[in-house]
Design a protein around this motif. Structure first.
Motif, PDB file in Angstrom:
ATOM      1  N   ASN A   8      -7.022   1.220  -1.909  1.00  0.00           N
ATOM      2  CA  ASN A   8      -8.255   0.910  -1.170  1.00  0.00           C
ATOM      3  C   ASN A   8      -8.407  -0.592  -0.978  1.00  0.00           C
ATOM      4  N   ASN A   9      -8.126  -1.346  -2.030  1.00  0.00           N
ATOM      5  CA  ASN A   9      -8.256  -2.798  -1.933  1.00  0.00           C
ATOM      6  C   ASN A   9      -7.234  -3.383  -0.973  1.00  0.00           C
ATOM      7  N   LEU A  10      -5.978  -2.904  -1.055  1.00  0.00           N
ATOM      8  CA  LEU A  10      -4.941  -3.411  -0.156  1.00  0.00           C
ATOM      9  C   LEU A  10      -5.290  -3.135   1.299  1.00  0.00           C
ATOM     10  N   ASP A  11      -5.739  -1.923   1.571  1.00  0.00           N
ATOM     11  CA  ASP A  11      -6.105  -1.580   2.949  1.00  0.00           C
ATOM     12  C   ASP A  11      -7.259  -2.437   3.440  1.00  0.00           C
ATOM     13  N   ASN A  12      -8.201  -2.727   2.556  1.00  0.00           N
ATOM     14  CA  ASN A  12      -9.335  -3.568   2.930  1.00  0.00           C
ATOM     15  C   ASN A  12      -8.886  -4.999   3.239  1.00  0.00           C
ATOM     16  N   VAL A  13      -7.989  -5.530   2.391  1.00  0.00           N
ATOM     17  CA  VAL A  13      -7.480  -6.886   2.619  1.00  0.00           C
ATOM     18  C   VAL A  13      -6.682  -6.950   3.916  1.00  0.00           C
ATOM     19  N   HIS A  48      -7.523   2.805  -6.486  1.00  0.00           N
ATOM     20  CA  HIS A  48      -8.346   1.614  -6.232  1.00  0.00           C
ATOM     21  C   HIS A  48      -7.494   0.500  -5.618  1.00  0.00           C
ATOM     22  N   THR A  49      -6.261   0.385  -6.072  1.00  0.00           N
ATOM     23  CA  THR A  49      -5.352  -0.632  -5.530  1.00  0.00           C
ATOM     24  C   THR A  49      -5.113  -0.395  -4.045  1.00  0.00           C
ATOM     25  N   ASN A  92      -9.163  -7.019   6.872  1.00  0.00           N
ATOM     26  CA  ASN A  92      -9.853  -8.302   7.038  1.00  0.00           C
ATOM     27  C   ASN A  92      -8.900  -9.411   7.465  1.00  0.00           C
ATOM     28  N   SER A 132       0.833  -1.209   0.000  1.00  0.00           N
ATOM     29  CA  SER A 132       0.000   0.000   0.000  1.00  0.00           C
ATOM     30  C   SER A 132       0.866   1.256   0.000  1.00  0.00           C
ATOM     31  N   ARG A 166      -6.110   3.891 -11.102  1.00  0.00           N
ATOM     32  CA  ARG A 166      -5.948   2.473 -10.794  1.00  0.00           C
ATOM     33  C   ARG A 166      -5.245   2.287  -9.453  1.00  0.00           C
TER      34      ARG A 166
END
Length: 481
Positions: free
Chosen positions: A424-429, A421-422, A432, A63, A418
């Motif tokens: 945001n996705n990394l932080d979400n993963v 979005h990457t 979780n 990230s 892009r």
């Protein structure tokens, strides 16, 4: 009753040790906050937890990598914003210079001076824009490539087809009487003397083919009748003497002569094209009216303008244009253009690693072309000439440069979107996965506190029972008294 083996005390002591060990573990879990403090606590859980920790820390760094990528892309795109502004100003200046009211010596020189300064500044921005010591807009200095300039039609009427290294310009084949605008000036296609004599030859050939009858040809208002005769047609001037031969008849065609046959009238240009008496060299331009030129001369002018328009921005190889090929079947004339180019630094390319694994799909590629004046096709841009045509062609070259910068900025903007979005996705993963790892490794404080309280009470009870068991052997003393 025995003394050596107090089984009650031994049992109480064993249970007290078990309770003390459990109490110690509970204390460790409560004080550390972790359910697993050593592999012995949960061997499988430790393995899973450590794998998750590797992924979490890798994704955290990924990230950060993506955020650094956004910063570098924003730096490059921000610099190109100013390059765009300078190109827009150059477009204004070129449009101004193209106006015929300017003076070459003063007005266009002042405009040229500003264009030179802007070109130099574009080069400076390209040379100095960097992020963390990486120059973003000067390309990869370790390699070069040829940048071919876009094909241009010089504002001529026709169709330009552009390709990677060449272009073609197709126009209607010019005929006598056609009007065609070249470099802002309208020309009329005049007839050469040979076209008039070809009309006389046509009459003679058609008469011979018919093998009978007559054909009338009018030259400068005089009618000549060709009568069929095997072995050679005869010619007579109506109301005058006979003409000795077809060659003598054609010799009557002079500069400015007109010939009519079969409903078609051609007027020869007043130019020394063979048989002229003005002493001037044949140049395809009417001596009395420079706007009247031959089709061949028009093609020369068209070729020259195509060369001028397609050579703007060329540095290492100039553009070339052939003489134009007429196709009688289609009625078209085709000019083949070999495009010129500038040799510049190759595209800068770097990868942003945005994943926790050594997988090539975790890399986002960023490509940034060299953005100096040579790469943009505006190096050595010159708008100084008497007619303003150089400035007119410069407008097209600047337009190409603006389009190229727009394309690069668009590409950078797409990468930035892009990357966001990457991130945001990394932080979400990470969130979780951390939650999952917490369930495996963290202590449930409430549950563990229950165990701790239970073990604390059991420890106190065990201590009391051990004391009672130790007192149980005191009865032996009464037997010894």
């Amino acid at each position: 009753m025995v003394v050596q083996h107090n089984m009650q005390a031994m049992n109480a002591n064993r249970m007290l040790n078990v309770t003390t060990s459990a109490q110690s573990k509970s204390t460790e879990k409560l004080s550390s906050g972790y359910r697993i403090n050593r592999a012995a606590d949960d061997a499988a859980g430790l393995t899973i937890s450590e794998k998750m920790r590797k992924q979490i820390r890798g994704l955290d760094q990924a990230s950060t990598n993506a955020e650094d990528g956004v910063s570098s892309v924003q730096t490059a795109e921000g610099a190109l914003t100013e390059v765009h502004s300078m190109l827009q100003r150059m477009n204004e200046l070129a449009t101004q210079a193209a106006n015929g009211t300017n003076s070459k010596d003063s007005d266009r020189q002042a405009i040229q001076d500003e264009i030179d300064q802007l070109t130099t500044e574009i080069d400076r921005v390209s040379e100095t824009t960097k992020f963390n010591e990486t120059y973003l807009l000067k390309g990869d200095k370790g390699a070069t490539k040829n940048v071919y300039m876009n094909g241009h039609d010089a504002g001529l009427k026709g169709t330009l087809t552009d390709s990677a290294k060449s272009a073609t310009f197709v126009m209607d084949t010019l005929k006598a009487g056609d009007k065609y605008t070249i470099a802002g000036k309208e020309y009329t296609i005049g007839s050469a003397k040979t076209e008039l004599t070809d009309l006389i030859d046509k009459a003679d050939k058609e008469l011979t083919a018919a093998a009978a009858g007559t054909k009338d040809v009018e030259i400068d208002g005089k009618t000549y009748t060709l009568t069929y005769k095997q072995g050679g047609n005869t010619i007579a001037e109506v109301g005058g003497n006979a003409v000795a031969s077809l060659t003598d008849l054609k010799d009557k065609v002079k500069e400015g002569s007109s010939v009519s046959y079969d409903g078609k009238t051609l007027t020869a240009m007043n130019d020394k094209l063979g048989g002229g008496t003005d002493g001037k060299a044949a140049d395809g331009i009417d001596d009395d009216d420079s706007s009247i030129i031959t089709a061949a001369q028009a093609k020369k002018l068209i070729k020259a303008e195509l060369i001028a328009a397609n050579n703007i921005g060329t540095v290492d190889s100039k553009a070339t244009v052939d003489d134009g090929t007429d196709d009688a079947a289609t009625g078209k004339t085709t000019f083949n253009i070999t495009k010129g180019y500038a040799t510049v630094a190759d595209t800068l390319s770097f990868n942003l690693h945005v994943g926790a694994d050594a997988d090539m799909t975790n890399k986002i590629n960023v490509n940034i072309d060299s953005m100096d004046s040579a790469s943009l096709g505006i190096k050595g841009l010159n708008i100084k000439d008497d007619s303003g045509n150089a400035a007119t062609y410069a407008v097209d070259a600047i337009s190409d440069a603006i389009s190229k910068v727009s394309s690069q900025r668009s590409s950078l903007g797409a990468v930035q979107n892009r990357l966001e979005h990457t991130i945001n996705n990394l932080d979400n993963v990470v969130e979780n996965t951390t939650t999952a790892e917490s369930r495996i490794r963290d202590t449930d404080m409430a549950s563990e506190m229950v165990n701790y309280s239970k073990n604390n009470i059991l420890a106190q009870a065990g201590q009391s029972m051990l004391a009672q068991a130790n007192q149980s052997t005191q009865g032996v003393l009464s037997l010894l008294q």
